[in-house]
Structures are given as C-alpha cells and as structure tokens.
Scaffold this motif. Structure first.
Motif, PDB file in Angstrom:
ATOM      1  N   LEU A 154      -1.058  -7.256   2.635  1.00 57.23           N
ATOM      2  CA  LEU A 154      -0.304  -8.122   3.540  1.00 57.23           C
ATOM      3  C   LEU A 154      -0.443  -7.640   4.972  1.00 57.23           C
ATOM      4  O   LEU A 154      -0.644  -6.453   5.232  1.00 57.23           O
ATOM      5  N   ALA A 155      -0.307  -8.584   5.889  1.00 57.23           N
ATOM      6  CA  ALA A 155      -0.353  -8.250   7.309  1.00 57.23           C
ATOM      7  C   ALA A 155       1.004  -7.793   7.819  1.00 57.23           C
ATOM      8  O   ALA A 155       1.093  -7.075   8.820  1.00 57.23           O
ATOM      9  N   ALA A 156       2.082  -8.212   7.162  1.00 55.99           N
ATOM     10  CA  ALA A 156       3.431  -7.855   7.585  1.00 55.99           C
ATOM     11  C   ALA A 156       4.257  -7.435   6.379  1.00 55.99           C
ATOM     12  O   ALA A 156       3.963  -7.813   5.240  1.00 55.99           O
ATOM     13  N   LYS A 157       5.289  -6.640   6.652  1.00 50.58           N
ATOM     14  CA  LYS A 157       6.188  -6.220   5.587  1.00 50.58           C
ATOM     15  C   LYS A 157       6.965  -7.435   5.082  1.00 50.58           C
ATOM     16  O   LYS A 157       7.604  -8.142   5.870  1.00 50.58           O
ATOM     17  N   ARG A 158       6.911  -7.676   3.772  1.00 50.88           N
ATOM     18  CA  ARG A 158       7.566  -8.858   3.204  1.00 50.88           C
ATOM     19  C   ARG A 158       8.616  -8.450   2.173  1.00 50.88           C
ATOM     20  O   ARG A 158       8.312  -7.877   1.135  1.00 50.88           O
ATOM     21  N   TRP A 159       9.862  -8.723   2.498  1.00 53.39           N
ATOM     22  CA  TRP A 159      11.003  -8.475   1.617  1.00 53.39           C
ATOM     23  C   TRP A 159      11.886  -9.710   1.710  1.00 53.39           C
ATOM     24  O   TRP A 159      12.270 -10.117   2.811  1.00 53.39           O
ATOM     25  N   GLN A 179      11.155 -10.977   9.541  1.00 51.54           N
ATOM     26  CA  GLN A 179       9.807 -11.516   9.698  1.00 51.54           C
ATOM     27  C   GLN A 179       9.905 -13.016   9.953  1.00 51.54           C
ATOM     28  O   GLN A 179      10.086 -13.812   9.031  1.00 51.54           O
ATOM     29  N   PHE A 180       9.809 -13.384  11.201  1.00 53.07           N
ATOM     30  CA  PHE A 180       9.929 -14.788  11.591  1.00 53.07           C
ATOM     31  C   PHE A 180       8.523 -15.361  11.762  1.00 53.07           C
ATOM     32  O   PHE A 180       8.143 -15.802  12.858  1.00 53.07           O
ATOM     33  N   ASN A 181       7.777 -15.358  10.668  1.00 52.08           N
ATOM     34  CA  ASN A 181       6.361 -15.716  10.701  1.00 52.08           C
ATOM     35  C   ASN A 181       5.899 -16.018   9.287  1.00 52.08           C
ATOM     36  O   ASN A 181       6.678 -15.928   8.324  1.00 52.08           O
ATOM     37  N   TYR A 182       4.616 -16.348   9.152  1.00 52.79           N
ATOM     38  CA  TYR A 182       4.028 -16.553   7.836  1.00 52.79           C
ATOM     39  C   TYR A 182       2.586 -16.077   7.849  1.00 52.79           C
ATOM     40  O   TYR A 182       1.976 -15.902   8.907  1.00 52.79           O
ATOM     41  N   GLU A 183       2.032 -15.862   6.664  1.00 52.44           N
ATOM     42  CA  GLU A 183       0.635 -15.453   6.509  1.00 52.44           C
ATOM     43  C   GLU A 183       0.111 -16.024   5.200  1.00 52.44           C
ATOM     44  O   GLU A 183       0.829 -16.746   4.489  1.00 52.44           O
ATOM     45  N   PHE A 184      -1.147 -15.706   4.889  1.00 56.12           N
ATOM     46  CA  PHE A 184      -1.776 -16.255   3.701  1.00 56.12           C
ATOM     47  C   PHE A 184      -2.352 -15.136   2.842  1.00 56.12           C
ATOM     48  O   PHE A 184      -2.752 -14.086   3.348  1.00 56.12           O
ATOM     49  N   ALA A 191      -6.699 -15.515  11.386  1.00 51.16           N
ATOM     50  CA  ALA A 191      -5.622 -14.695  11.945  1.00 51.16           C
ATOM     51  C   ALA A 191      -4.782 -14.140  10.813  1.00 51.16           C
ATOM     52  O   ALA A 191      -4.770 -14.669   9.706  1.00 51.16           O
ATOM     53  N   ASP A 192      -4.085 -13.081  11.084  1.00 51.89           N
ATOM     54  CA  ASP A 192      -3.274 -12.456  10.048  1.00 51.89           C
ATOM     55  C   ASP A 192      -1.900 -13.106   9.914  1.00 51.89           C
ATOM     56  O   ASP A 192      -1.408 -13.328   8.822  1.00 51.89           O
ATOM     57  N   MET A 193      -1.258 -13.385  11.039  1.00 53.34           N
ATOM     58  CA  MET A 193       0.107 -13.913  11.015  1.00 53.34           C
ATOM     59  C   MET A 193       0.260 -15.042  12.008  1.00 53.34           C
ATOM     60  O   MET A 193      -0.439 -15.111  13.014  1.00 53.34           O
TER      61      MET A 193
END
Length: 545
Positions: A154-159, A179-184, A191-193
């Motif tokens: 993952l590009a960002a910590k996801r909890w 985390q006020f974003n999304y990724e795939f 892009a990562d996020m």
C-alpha cells in the motif's frame, strides 16, 4: 482510542445437511443452528470464496488464541503488547460442506482491515494495525493455501478503510484513519494516492464518524461513497466529485464508530435504457453516543433507515422506521432480494465495551413492499453478536454468523459480553421444509460455468410442485467481505426471466440475459440462484468474465 448449489445437486444437499448438527424447529420465522462452539478465534472479518470455504480472522495482538498453528509457525512482533511471540492462529478457513476448519497463518496485524475478491477468485486483503497497516495479503482458494504477504503493498497506512472491486479488475481502497484519500491495488501506475476532501469534510474531531465508509459501484461506473451522514458520487478515474447528495434528514451519523450499516438494493431491469440504483442505510448511533458511552451513559441506537435512489437527477432520502433500534448491525442481501438485518446492540456505540443491550432478533426488510410494511421481526438467537461480529450469505441460502469481541483482548469471564468464538447459521424462512415442493433445483449449467456479458444464459431447473411461471426469476449475488457492520462488494442483480418453457415432468428451462457490463457487475465469481415465489434454489458458482 476505541477502534473501532439431477443427482449431483441432490447428493450435494445430502452431504451438506448430513454434516451439520441437529436443528431444533421453532414456530417463528427463521431458525438457528450452532455450527461450532469454538473455532479458536473471534471472526472479526469474513469472506466466502468460490470453493465454499470462508476465510476469517481477528487480530494478532489479542494474545494467544485457542487454536495452535502448525509446528514451527509463529507470529513475531516485538511491539505486540499482548505477547511478542505468538504460535497460535488468528485466521481460519472454514469448510462449509464438512463443517470443519483449519488454522491459517498471518504474519502481521490484520485488525480492522479491509478486502475483496479479485476476478480470478483470490482474496486480496489490505491494511490493518501497526505492522500490518501497509500490508497487502493474498489468499488463494485451494486445499492447503495460506496467506501470502507483501510488506509495502500500500501507498498509505490503511486502518478502517473500505475496498471495492472495480470494472477493470482492480480494487479501490478508500479512506482509513487519518487518510483522506484513496488508492488502488495492485498499485496504480499513474499515481499512488488521490486526495478525497469529502473524507476530511465528514471527519468529526476526536470521534471521526467517517471510518469504514459505505462504497458502492453505481450503474454509471462512478462510486457512491457515504461517510458520516452524507454522500457523494465520485468519478475515480478523473478524481472528480460529479454529484453531492443531500444530508440524511436529522443529520445523525451512520459511520464508524456510530456504526450503522448500508446495502445497495437489488439491481433490476438490467436491459432498460435507464437502470435505477438505490441505497439503504440503517441504524447507527445518535451524535455524541460514542463520547457518552466512554462516560458510562449508553444512548439508545437509531431506529431509522434512510433510502435514496442514487441515479435520480434530484435524489432525496426517504426515512423509514425499523421495528428495533440497532447499532453495529449487519445487512445481508438474500437470494430472493430481501435484506436480512442481523447482529448489533440497542444502545451505545462501536468501540471497546461501549455497546449494551444486544439485539438477538434479526429483521427482514422487504424493499418492494409499501413503506410501512417492509419490516418483519424474525426468530432470535441466544448468542449476543455485538462489536466485531460478522455475517455472510452461503451458497445454500443460509447466513453464516460469527464473531463478537467487545474487548481489547480475549475475555471469556468476568465481563458482560464474553469474547465469542462460536459459529452459527441462520436459516431464513425460505429454507423451511414446507417450501420444498416450490424450491427450484438447478440441473444445468454445471457449477463453475463461465459466462460472458450480454449473452443469453439458459438454466434448467426441476420444481416438483405447482409452478407459477411469472414468479420465476434468476438472481446473481456477489459474495461480500464483511467486517464492522459493512459488507464490501455486496451486490445482487435480478436477471429476471426472458423466457420460461416446460421441458418435461417438473422440468423447466429459463432463458435470461447476463449483465451488460462491468459497471453493473464487475468480473468475478458470483452465486447464481433461481427463485420461485420467493423461494430460492441452492446457488451455483458462475464465473463472469
């Protein structure tokens, strides 16, 4: 802080039910069956796979579970406050047909994570806590498979994030704590996020109320995202909000920790020029309930549902009243298009020891009825299923129910609601023996058949009783990833019946059209049912490609 499906079919039926414990009949609608007194872990997360096995897990920092891992396997985490070297399982694979389970190994903390099944049938699971927050884990459905982990997938910590499978086969991972974003996943090439201001706008300082957002793929290919008490329609390809929906009347929060539940209602008339999509959000906790529960005051949960046609040019929420107030409830789409509302509490909030008054009775929501006659209370369980409980639909039409751990660790004594390691099955009323002569048995196609978009599909069934041809239909259900009162990727499509013909004694051929695009039904494995007078067949697995 608080965290928050001929003979083969007949033989299959015999095998399935012979392997199960005795069921005691009841007078009320629906019945319960204890499957396992203990599976060794508390089922906090749950996903049905194409081999009729259910993967479950809780968290690695609960302390030792009651299920040992194979010799030589241990989870090592120096930061673990419960135990640094843990040689017990925190994930299991449950075999529905044999009513048996086996230990699985996770090497990082999967607590409050998210996931979904990819088009090839593999379970992809993302995020978690501490050493698990950047992890991507893959589980392949096979006899001896186990978890495979990618440390920085993952590009960002996801909890407390939410996943949804997309028409192109990827999964989008939305939000999570701070985390006020999304990724795939797999990671996006461009892009990562991507920032999503809507998540910061719906965040309440110190409480949040926007975690595990409700995410549904709309029929136009955009994503309906609900957090707290309002929603948007997101063009995730161009990172653009294309519609803002009104706030739910009353403005009460419905997202974690004021945990309600939500479902995309069955999609119908799939060959029409315009297809309507509706979302139903039920239960939750009034604003301030989380803080008050921390102080020992447990506020009554919300007893309202809000329903909205997300495809309308000028959409409006319509409020309905549930017969039972419910926070931390789950909503399960049944094969006949009804919605089962199950688990939860009457008061308090999500979080450690913050819920009170378990709701033991499920309720049935009938979306096609008139607004004041849509709910029906069903037969109760005797096991409280509160915080960290789960529920998923099985191929035979039962609903598998597990979990419930309102505590920071495993606690079996000296608490109001002990950690629950058991598994139950709820049998909706349509499984009663009195409906056997109306119940279709699918003869063809065989299970695991591949189907394509916008193609005619012919299904042969046997029905021993009197048949009402216009009350025969075909439905497809996408098995969901369930955790924290939300079933990610849950989706039901009504294929209807374009043509029905009698083809012999008690035998009928039904012709339907498969979904037209991945916007209606992303590629992958679905459960296909034939429904007659609201009585579903056992499902068969179909692979939509």
């Amino acid at each position: 802080m608080a965290e928050m499906s001929t003979l083969c079919t007949f033989l299959f039926s015999l095998l399935l039910f012979a392997s199960q414990p005795l069921i005691l009949p009841t007078a009320a609608d629906g019945r319960w069956q204890l499957l396992q007194k203990s599976i060794g872990i508390s089922s906090m997360h749950m996903q049905l796979l194409k081999n009729d096995r259910v993967v479950m897990y809780d968290r690695t920092d609960f302390g030792p579970s009651t299920l040992p891992l194979a010799s030589g396997k241990c989870h090592n985490d120096p930061t673990n406050t419960a135990v640094q070297v843990d040689c017990t399982a925190h994930s299991v694979e449950y075999d529905v047909l044999s009513n048996k389970f086996r230990a699985l190994t996770v090497q990082s903390n999967v607590w409050c994570s998210s996931g979904g099944v990819m088009p090839d049938g593999k379970l992809v699971q993302t995020g978690g806590f501490s050493d698990g927050e950047l992890r991507v884990r893959v589980f392949s459905p096979c006899e001896s498979c186990d978890w495979h982990e990618t440390p920085n997938g993952l590009a960002a910590k996801r909890w407390y994030a939410t996943n949804h499978v997309l028409p192109d086969g990827r999964q989008i991972v939305v939000g999570g704590r701070e985390q006020f974003n999304y990724e795939f996943v797999p990671k996006n090439i461009a892009a990562d996020m991507f920032k999503l201001h809507f998540l910061s706008e719906t965040n309440e300082q110190g409480v949040e109320n926007n975690l595990y957002p409700f995410v549904f793929l709309n029929v136009d290919g955009n994503l309906f995202i609900f957090a707290n008490n309002r929603a948007i329609l997101l063009d995730y390809v161009n990172n653009k909000v294309v519609k803002t929906y009104p706030k739910i009347p009353g403005g009460e929060p419905r997202s974690y920790p004021s945990t309600g539940s939500a479902v995309l209602l069955p999609l119908k008339n799939l060959i029409a020029a315009t297809i309507q999509a509706e979302v139903l959000v039920c239960g939750g906790a009034p604003k301030g309930s989380f803080v008050q529960a921390l102080q020992g005051k447990f506020v009554k949960a919300l007893d309202t549902c809000a329903r909205i046609s997300i495809t309308d040019p000028k959409p409006k929420w319509v409020l309905e009243t549930m017969p039972l107030a419910r926070v931390m409830g789950d909503m399960v789409l049944l094969p006949n298009g009804k919605v089962l509302v199950i688990n939860g509490a009457r008061s308090g909030s999500a979080g450690w020891d913050l819920g009170r008054d378990p709701v033991l009775n499920p309720a049935l929501y009938m979306p096609d009825n008139e607004i004041e006659s849509r709910f029906k209370i069903l037969n109760p369980t005797n096991i409280p299923r509160m915080y960290h409980s789960t529920a998923v639909l099985l191929r035979d039409g039962r609903v598998l129910v597990g979990g419930s751990n309102p505590h920071a660790y495993y606690n079996f004594t000296g608490v109001l609601y002990p950690t629950e390691l058991s598994l139950e099955a709820f049998y909706p009323g349509y499984l009663d023996a009195k409906f056997n002569n109306l119940r279709p048995t699918i003869v063809a196609p065989k299970s695991m058949s591949g189907i394509r978009y916008s193609k005619k599909l012919k299904i042969q069934v046997v029905i021993t009783g009197e048949v009402t041809l216009n009350l025969l239909s075909v439905t497809m259900v996408s098995p969901a990833f369930n955790t924290h009162s939300f079933s990610m990727n849950q989706r039901l499509l009504v294929l209807g019946n374009d043509k029905v013909m009698a083809s012999g004694k008690s035998t009928y051929k039904i012709e339907v059209m498969t979904p037209g695009s991945g916007n209606l039904a992303p590629a992958g494995f679905y459960l296909l049912f034939v429904v007659h007078q609201d009585i579903p067949s056992q499902g068969i697995w179909v692979h939509l490609k």
